[in-house]
Design an enzyme around this catalytic site. Structure first.
Site, mmCIF file in Angstrom:
data_model
loop_
_atom_site.group_PDB
_atom_site.id
_atom_site.type_symbol
_atom_site.label_atom_id
_atom_site.label_comp_id
_atom_site.label_asym_id
_atom_site.label_seq_id
_atom_site.Cartn_x
_atom_site.Cartn_y
_atom_site.Cartn_z
ATOM 1 N N LYS A 1 -29.470 -8.687 150.579
ATOM 2 C CA LYS A 1 -30.677 -9.302 150.022
ATOM 3 C C LYS A 1 -31.725 -9.506 151.123
ATOM 4 C CE LYS A 1 -28.346 -11.741 146.231
ATOM 5 N NZ LYS A 1 -28.258 -13.036 145.524
ATOM 6 N N ARG B 1 -21.331 -15.631 153.893
ATOM 7 C CA ARG B 1 -22.244 -16.722 153.516
ATOM 8 C C ARG B 1 -21.954 -17.988 154.330
ATOM 9 N NH1 ARG B 1 -21.748 -14.959 147.159
ATOM 10 N NH2 ARG B 1 -23.643 -13.700 147.054
ATOM 11 N N HIS C 1 -25.584 -9.424 147.536
ATOM 12 C CA HIS C 1 -25.117 -9.335 146.153
ATOM 13 C C HIS C 1 -23.878 -8.455 146.146
ATOM 14 C CE1 HIS C 1 -24.787 -8.238 141.937
ATOM 15 N NE2 HIS C 1 -24.656 -6.994 142.368
ATOM 16 N N THR D 1 -20.971 -18.094 145.787
ATOM 17 C CA THR D 1 -22.417 -17.953 145.569
ATOM 18 C C THR D 1 -23.254 -18.958 146.359
ATOM 19 O OG1 THR D 1 -21.905 -17.238 143.334
ATOM 20 C CG2 THR D 1 -24.168 -17.890 143.754
HETATM 21 P P1 ATP Z 1 -24.952 -12.120 142.983
HETATM 22 O O1 ATP Z 1 -24.930 -11.766 141.520
HETATM 23 O O2 ATP Z 1 -26.318 -12.122 143.606
HETATM 24 O O3 ATP Z 1 -23.912 -11.423 143.790
HETATM 25 P P2 ATP Z 1 -23.429 -14.345 142.295
HETATM 26 O O4 ATP Z 1 -22.697 -13.453 141.362
HETATM 27 O O5 ATP Z 1 -22.647 -15.033 143.358
HETATM 28 O O6 ATP Z 1 -24.535 -13.622 143.087
HETATM 29 P P3 ATP Z 1 -24.868 -15.328 139.981
HETATM 30 O O7 ATP Z 1 -24.350 -16.506 139.274
HETATM 31 O O8 ATP Z 1 -24.683 -13.967 139.407
HETATM 32 O O9 ATP Z 1 -24.289 -15.397 141.476
HETATM 33 O O10 ATP Z 1 -26.413 -15.585 140.261
HETATM 34 C C1 ATP Z 1 -27.234 -14.547 140.732
HETATM 35 C C2 ATP Z 1 -28.117 -15.055 141.856
HETATM 36 O O11 ATP Z 1 -29.042 -16.024 141.342
HETATM 37 C C3 ATP Z 1 -27.401 -15.801 142.973
HETATM 38 O O12 ATP Z 1 -26.854 -14.941 143.936
HETATM 39 C C4 ATP Z 1 -28.498 -16.663 143.549
HETATM 40 O O13 ATP Z 1 -29.334 -15.917 144.443
HETATM 41 C C5 ATP Z 1 -29.333 -17.013 142.314
HETATM 42 N N1 ATP Z 1 -28.975 -18.297 141.719
HETATM 43 C C6 ATP Z 1 -27.877 -18.576 140.999
HETATM 44 N N2 ATP Z 1 -27.873 -19.843 140.568
HETATM 45 C C7 ATP Z 1 -29.022 -20.396 141.029
HETATM 46 C C8 ATP Z 1 -29.621 -21.685 140.925
HETATM 47 N N3 ATP Z 1 -29.053 -22.695 140.278
HETATM 48 N N4 ATP Z 1 -30.806 -21.874 141.528
HETATM 49 C C9 ATP Z 1 -31.411 -20.881 142.206
HETATM 50 N N5 ATP Z 1 -30.905 -19.655 142.333
HETATM 51 C C10 ATP Z 1 -29.737 -19.398 141.762
HETATM 52 MG MG MG Z 2 -23.645 -12.092 139.910
#
Ligand code: ATP
Ligand code: MG
Length: 194
Positions: A14, A140, A163, A129
């Site tokens: 990212k 991370r 990601h 995450t």
């Molecule tokens: P990614 O899909 O990016 O690998 P992830 O699977 O760990 O990450 P997801 O739950 O799919 O997390 O959320 C996608 C992305 O959205 C996160 O990586 C983060 O950058 C952002 N994100 C998630 N939750 C929040 C939140 N509450 N506030 C701000 N940003 C968020």
């Molecule tokens: Mg995700």
């Protein structure tokens, strides 16, 4: 049954990972775990590419909203003040928008990583995450500390360096989306494949 060594996952460094100069460090961590990089490229994503990458279904978007609300509750913040609503299905789209803006803010590095349990192992190497919860020794946990408490106050997405796909099915879908047909390369790793 498929060859377990051929499981593939999709990884994207990212904007914060690229801007912190972590491209080499991230690749190193996958390779030292005997995972194989079988495709690799730096690029500037378009809005549409990103819009189609992140799920558009109501369930995923509402989940984003719910996660945000639980952070607000945990830290005693006023979600009404920041979002003008307490409904997760209205907060979710706002977070998704922040996420797209963040992902467009610098070039990204995309790659396909292959190897035994590639999907789960890459997520383990990445850490959870939310960087402030990530253990030392994970990407991370070693290089970031961001939290939704801070990010949402600043009206932006959580910056968490990479990601990576959540399931093998999602991985194949994302590889197709970002690499199209072909453009992955297989080769024999010393000590791993022979
Ligand atoms: P990614 O899909 O990016 O690998 P992830 O699977 O760990 O990450 P997801 O739950 O799919 O997390 O959320 C996608 C992305 O959205 C996160 O990586 C983060 O950058 C952002 N994100 C998630 N939750 C929040 C939140 N509450 N506030 C701000 N940003 C968020
Ligand atoms: Mg995700």
């Amino acid at each position: 049954m498929k060859d377990p060594k051929k499981e593939r996952t999709y990884v994207m460094i990212k904007p914060d990972g690229v801007r912190k100069g972590l491209i080499g460090e991230i690749i190193k961590r996958f390779e030292q775990r005997d995972l194989k990089i079988v495709a690799l490229e730096m690029f500037q994503p378009s809005h549409d590419d990103l819009h189609n990458h992140y799920p558009k279904d109501e369930e995923w978007i509402t989940r984003l909203g719910k996660k945000t609300l639980s952070t607000y509750e945990k830290y005693g913040y006023d979600a009404m003040l920041d979002f003008g609503t307490l409904e997760p299905e209205k907060i979710g789209p706002e977070i998704r928008k922040w996420l797209l803006d963040f992902m467009k803010s610098a070039p990204l590095v995309k790659m396909v990583v292959q190897g035994t349990h590639a999907v789960d192992v890459v997520r383990k190497i990445a850490g959870p995450t939310m960087p402030y919860l990530a253990e030392m020794g994970t990407i991370r946990g070693d290089f970031s500390i961001d939290s939704p408490a801070l990010a949402n106050k600043e009206k932006r997405a959580v910056a968490n360096i990479i990601h990576c796909s959540e399931t093998p099915e999602e991985a194949e879908h994302e590889i197709k989306h970002w690499f199209g047909d072909g453009e992955t390369y297989d080769y024999k790793r010393y000590g791993v494949d022979e």
